[in-house]
Design a protein around this motif. Structure first.
Motif, mmCIF file in Angstrom:
data_model
loop_
_atom_site.group_PDB
_atom_site.id
_atom_site.type_symbol
_atom_site.label_atom_id
_atom_site.label_comp_id
_atom_site.label_asym_id
_atom_site.label_seq_id
_atom_site.Cartn_x
_atom_site.Cartn_y
_atom_site.Cartn_z
ATOM 1 N N ALA A 64 0.890 -1.141 0.125
ATOM 2 C CA ALA A 64 -0.039 -0.162 -0.025
ATOM 3 C C ALA A 64 0.936 1.352 0.044
ATOM 4 O O ALA A 64 0.488 2.258 -0.648
ATOM 5 N N ASN A 65 2.181 1.261 0.850
ATOM 6 C CA ASN A 65 2.659 2.577 0.918
ATOM 7 C C ASN A 65 3.806 2.570 -0.284
ATOM 8 O O ASN A 65 4.614 3.544 0.067
ATOM 9 N N CYS A 66 3.958 1.879 -1.065
ATOM 10 C CA CYS A 66 5.134 2.163 -2.083
ATOM 11 C C CYS A 66 4.564 2.985 -3.056
ATOM 12 O O CYS A 66 3.492 2.972 -4.032
ATOM 13 N N PRO A 67 5.417 4.233 -3.422
ATOM 14 C CA PRO A 67 4.918 5.204 -4.307
ATOM 15 C C PRO A 67 5.211 4.791 -5.848
ATOM 16 O O PRO A 67 4.657 5.424 -6.610
ATOM 17 N N ASP A 68 5.876 3.716 -5.980
ATOM 18 C CA ASP A 68 6.159 3.275 -7.172
ATOM 19 C C ASP A 68 5.319 1.982 -7.555
ATOM 20 O O ASP A 68 5.579 1.493 -8.758
ATOM 21 N N ALA A 69 4.485 1.436 -6.901
ATOM 22 C CA ALA A 69 3.577 0.583 -7.248
ATOM 23 C C ALA A 69 4.371 -0.963 -7.587
ATOM 24 O O ALA A 69 4.349 -1.636 -8.402
ATOM 25 N N ALA A 70 5.786 -0.836 -6.805
ATOM 26 C CA ALA A 70 6.684 -1.713 -6.864
ATOM 27 C C ALA A 70 6.670 -3.111 -6.050
ATOM 28 O O ALA A 70 7.657 -3.937 -5.864
ATOM 29 N N CYS A 89 13.521 3.113 -2.104
ATOM 30 C CA CYS A 89 13.446 4.475 -1.055
ATOM 31 C C CYS A 89 13.221 3.905 0.366
ATOM 32 O O CYS A 89 13.630 4.413 1.315
ATOM 33 N N ILE A 91 10.813 2.737 2.225
ATOM 34 C CA ILE A 91 9.701 3.064 2.961
ATOM 35 C C ILE A 91 8.981 1.577 3.375
ATOM 36 O O ILE A 91 8.623 1.342 4.610
ATOM 37 N N SER B 14 3.839 2.142 -12.662
ATOM 38 C CA SER B 14 5.224 2.237 -12.322
ATOM 39 C C SER B 14 5.880 2.694 -13.373
ATOM 40 O O SER B 14 5.433 2.962 -14.576
ATOM 41 N N HIS B 16 7.144 5.816 -13.445
ATOM 42 C CA HIS B 16 7.123 7.343 -13.479
ATOM 43 C C HIS B 16 8.556 7.765 -12.950
ATOM 44 O O HIS B 16 9.130 7.075 -11.942
ATOM 45 N N ALA B 20 12.662 8.743 -5.319
ATOM 46 C CA ALA B 20 12.160 7.525 -4.562
ATOM 47 C C ALA B 20 11.770 7.966 -3.161
ATOM 48 O O ALA B 20 12.162 8.864 -2.769
ATOM 49 N N GLY B 21 10.648 7.530 -2.673
ATOM 50 C CA GLY B 21 10.001 7.878 -1.488
ATOM 51 C C GLY B 21 9.041 9.237 -1.689
ATOM 52 O O GLY B 21 8.322 9.575 -0.746
ATOM 53 N N LEU B 26 2.763 8.689 -4.127
ATOM 54 C CA LEU B 26 2.118 7.620 -3.313
ATOM 55 C C LEU B 26 0.414 8.249 -3.219
ATOM 56 O O LEU B 26 -0.249 7.473 -3.437
ATOM 57 N N ARG B 29 -1.377 7.598 -6.544
ATOM 58 C CA ARG B 29 -1.621 6.142 -6.705
ATOM 59 C C ARG B 29 -2.807 5.827 -5.976
ATOM 60 O O ARG B 29 -3.754 5.337 -6.415
ATOM 61 N N HIS B 30 -3.049 6.455 -4.932
ATOM 62 C CA HIS B 30 -4.264 6.175 -3.827
ATOM 63 C C HIS B 30 -5.363 6.814 -4.279
ATOM 64 O O HIS B 30 -6.489 6.446 -4.343
ATOM 65 N N SER B 219 14.417 9.150 2.190
ATOM 66 C CA SER B 219 13.212 8.563 1.495
ATOM 67 C C SER B 219 12.436 7.535 2.096
ATOM 68 O O SER B 219 11.355 7.434 1.811
ATOM 69 N N SER B 220 13.169 6.917 3.074
ATOM 70 C CA SER B 220 12.302 5.817 4.059
ATOM 71 C C SER B 220 11.325 6.283 4.915
ATOM 72 O O SER B 220 10.543 5.712 5.504
#
Lengths: 108, 302, 386
Positions: A64-70, A89, A91, B14, B16, B20-21, B26, B29-30, B219-220
């Protein structure tokens, strides 16, 4: 409209991100939804997250929390990293409630 | 199909080129998972527009249109009018702009589109500076944050003004549904997008999105910082429905704002005095929200 | 209210004539913002819409910038649109104009030409539209209310011709034409429908076939998109005369070859060239001087962009002198039209002289225009025709 890639385009660093010859559509309209997937962002990674399948509780927080849908859901319900797109990243590593994700420096 | 309550399908693909992070990527996406495929997106110029549509590629799996920086709401007005003339009442129209596009340069277009009662959802993704141009101060920049145009100077320590209260300005237009949301709470974001899209008129979401290079953070830590913003009342999660404010997530125990500031490079110049000032600023804003909680504070016109 | 099937002759203003033509062209989205002297156009269109005579959605935008932006959004969604503006309004739209043309949206916009501030001045000259000549919009200038009506209908047909797919600005002189009442033949709906078929774009925002509009073009593609626009402009030079001919066949009126109209040019030694209503005054000058035995002609430039270089060259081959009347000044150099003509005629024997005239609503009368012709006949330099 020209469909052939010129020499300059072939040499351009940017055009390398796009496989095949560049087609210049009328009005720059893009008719292929989701086509950024042709570009693999996986090689941006400095750190590589690894999900330990045995520890995974299938909660999906990493997904759910992956900005890259990876992160993908595997057939057994656990989650796996799609290294084609993961930018590293971390996360997911940070959020995993059972510490099933670890990371190391990407070996190139 | 859903995974832990979210649509499994991706509408923001994906590949894009966001950092990173990236909190904003995000959020998109949601937002798209919540809105679904019957949606047209009109986007302002900004990081997300640039990273998602490097010709000839697009990350978008819904029809998407970008024109310029200050006009996402006006473009969306044209889209909605055209859909009306086609007899299409089903399609969602969402305009998305960053804080520069929404709080500053596109403010007039946003106000105009709302005043006209346009049926659309405007989403202001807020990372508190002009990130696409290299971290310049906007009307949404957090007080005392260092940006490249409000640097942590020897005389002037960062941005000297409060955040423009855009959600309340929008609510004052008479909008039926205005809400804040954050990547800290994705189910809440989803619920608010879906609630907003059900309204037959203009609606507005103010979405908090951390920026890795802009905030000088690891980024994390995107989600950790976003959560901290909610826990410290820096970015409270509420909705104003039919003119009444209600919190959708209230921290059980309020954390000190310092624990939020300390995580970010943009605040590293802060003295204890400034931290105290910021605590006062955050407390006062939150007290105001609590003061109007549950009361009809805005007229509803649309 | 029933659509008017029969043509009728009415006495209306140039702005009204445009509104009547727009109604017959059936645009679906009308983003409108008032600005003098174009305001009569949205006023009339509002009456049509609010009285149920026209099925379109008005968007009462909060600025001209948003008018152009909403027009962009409407075309991206695949419907015909229209807006009108002038002066500061057009300047405020400036940012969006090249985006509309690069997106190859065949939008049509009326411009009631008015100068640009400052000092503030609401009267006519061509500074607003001429300043936008590089933005990928076809620019057509009109001399009469009838021509404004006819040009508006032709504009949609030109713009929507597949190999053109560029927006068109229909320019009428503010007040001098926008507010001047003239007899205009208003054509019937079915005849206009037959001339202008429904707009059917290939690409538009559609949830069943999602496409991306307004992507980022990097240095490896931006150039090609502009090259394609230039090629379309060159195509427009062929399409405009064709549409002008078709219009002539359908309605019995046409305007030169659609790009330029030549008046008494066959054996002319000297000529005037200009755009808009000053052409009407120039006709009087030419007639007068012809009567006095002077071999004087007139070129009416209807289309400023694309620039009809070949037609101009052909018309000017035998000329000794050409007086260019620029209702606009490119401060720091000559009028834009003069610059274009000097470039076009650089290999010809004709001597081109520029005359800046009519700034901020200053009259361009027979006396001034005659003075310009007499200046070139004496082989003297052009000047500001104050």
């Amino acid at each position: 409209m020209k469909k052939q890639k010129t020499k300059e385009q072939a040499q351009s660093g940017i055009s390398k991100t796009c496989p095949g010859p560049m087609v210049f559509s009328k009005g720059a309209v893009i008719s292929e939804p989701g086509s950024t997937m042709k570009y693999k962002t996986g090689n941006w990674r400095t750190y590589k997250p690894v999900i330990e399948r045995a520890k995974c509780i299938k909660c999906g927080i990493c997904w759910a929390n992956c900005p890259d849908a990876a992160i993908k859901k595997d057939s057994d319900g656990t989650f796996i990293v799609d290294y084609d797109y993961c930018k590293g990243c971390l996360i997911c590593d940070k959020l995993c409630p059972v510490k099933a994700i670890s990371h190391g420096v990407e070996q190139k | 199909m859903a995974i832990i309550g979210f649509e499994e399908k991706e509408f923001f693909a994906s590949g894009h080129r966001a950092c990173a992070g990236c909190g904003e990527a995000l959020a998109l996406r949601h937002i798209m998972k919540a809105a679904g495929e019957k949606t047209i997106v009109a986007m302002a110029t900004g990081c997300m527009e640039v990273v998602s549509t490097p010709y000839p590629e697009t990350a978008w799996k819904v029809p998407w249109v970008h024109c310029a920086f200050e006009n996402a709401a006006a473009v969306a007005s044209g889209v909605r009018a055209a859909l009306n003339m086609k007899g299409d009442k089903e399609t969602n129209v969402i305009a998305i702009g960053g804080d520069g596009a929404s709080f500053d340069i596109g403010f007039g277009a946003l106000s105009g589109a709302i005043e006209r009662g346009t049926k659309f959802l405007y989403i202001a993704t807020d990372n508190e500076a002009y990130m696409n141009t290299g971290i310049q101060r906007s009307g949404a920049t957090f007080p005392y944050a260092a940006t490249t145009t409000s640097p942590a100077g020897k005389i002037i320590p960062g941005k000297q003004q409060p955040k423009k209260p855009l959600p309340f300005i929008v609510a004052s237009h008479g909008v039926k549904y205005v809400a804040s949301a954050s990547v800290a709470n994705l189910p809440d974001l989803k619920a608010k997008v879906q609630k907003a899209l059900k309204v037959n008129g203009p609606t507005f979401l103010h979405v908090y999105v951390p920026c890795i290079p802009g905030w000088k953070i690891d980024s994390s830590t995107t989600i950790e910082i976003a959560r901290k913003a909610v826990e410290t009342n820096v970015f409270p999660l509420y909705e104003i429905e039919d003119g009444v404010l209600k919190f959708t997530q209230k921290p059980a125990e309020k954390k000190q704002v310092e624990s939020y500031l300390i995580m970010q490079g943009r605040f590293k110049h802060l003295t204890p005095e400034l931290v105290k000032k910021i605590q006062g600023y955050v407390d006062a804003r939150f007290a105001f929200l609590e003061g109007i909680e549950g009361k009809k504070c805005f007229d509803v016109l649309y | 209210m029933a659509e008017k099937e029969k043509a009728e002759k009415v006495v209306i203003s140039g702005a009204d004539a445009i509104a009547c033509a727009v109604k017959l062209c059936r645009p679906k989205v009308l983003p409108m913002y008032p600005i003098t002297p174009s305001t009569l156009v949205p006023e009339r269109l509002s009456e049509f819409v609010f009285n149920g005579e026209m099925k379109a959605e008005m968007i009462h935008v909060e600025s001209e910038h948003s008018a152009a932006s909403a027009l962009y959004g409407a075309y991206a969604t695949g419907v015909r649109g229209f807006t009108a503006t002038a002066s500061q309004g057009l300047a405020l739209m400036h940012e969006i104009l090249p985006i509309i043309s690069a997106s190859r949206f065949p939008a049509v916009m009326a411009v009631a030409n008015r100068t640009l501030s400052g000092p503030l001045n609401i009267w006519n000259d061509h500074s607003d539209a001429v300043s936008e000549r590089d933005q990928g919009w076809i620019q057509l200038y009109c001399e009469s209310a009838q021509e404004a009506f006819d040009t508006t209908i032709m504009a949609y047909k030109i713009a929507e011709t597949e190999r053109v797919s560029l927006p068109v600005m229909v320019c009428i002189d503010g007040f001098a034409l926008s507010h001047v009442y003239e007899p205009v033949q208003i054509e019937g709906q079915s005849k206009v429908d037959a001339f202008l078929p429904p707009y059917k774009p290939h690409n538009f925002l559609d949830t069943s076939d999602p496409k991306t509009f307004g992507a980022v073009a990097f240095p490896n593609s931006f150039f090609e998109f502009h090259e394609a626009e230039e090629m379309a402009m060159q195509e427009a030079l062929k399409v405009i005369p064709k549409v002008n001919e078709e219009f002539g066949k359908a309605f019995g009126r046409k305007y030169g070859d659609g790009l330029v109209e030549l008046v008494e040019m066959k054996n002319a030694e000297y000529a005037l060239i200009g755009m808009g209503t000053l052409v009407g005054t120039s006709r009087v000058v030419v007639e007068e001087m012809r009567k006095q035995g002077e071999k004087v002609g007139l070129i009416k430039l209807k289309c400023l962009r694309p620039f009809p270089k070949d037609e101009i060259l052909q018309a000017c081959k035998k000329l000794k002198g050409l007086a260019v009347i620029d209702r606009h000044a490119s401060l720091g150099y000559e009028g834009a039209l003069t610059i274009d003509l000097k470039a076009a005629l650089k290999d010809e024997k004709v001597k081109v002289e520029g005359f800046v005239a009519g700034l901020g609503g200053r009259d361009i009368d027979v006396k001034r225009l005659r003075a310009a012709v007499e200046t070139i006949m004496k082989g003297e330099k052009g000047y500001w025709l104050k």
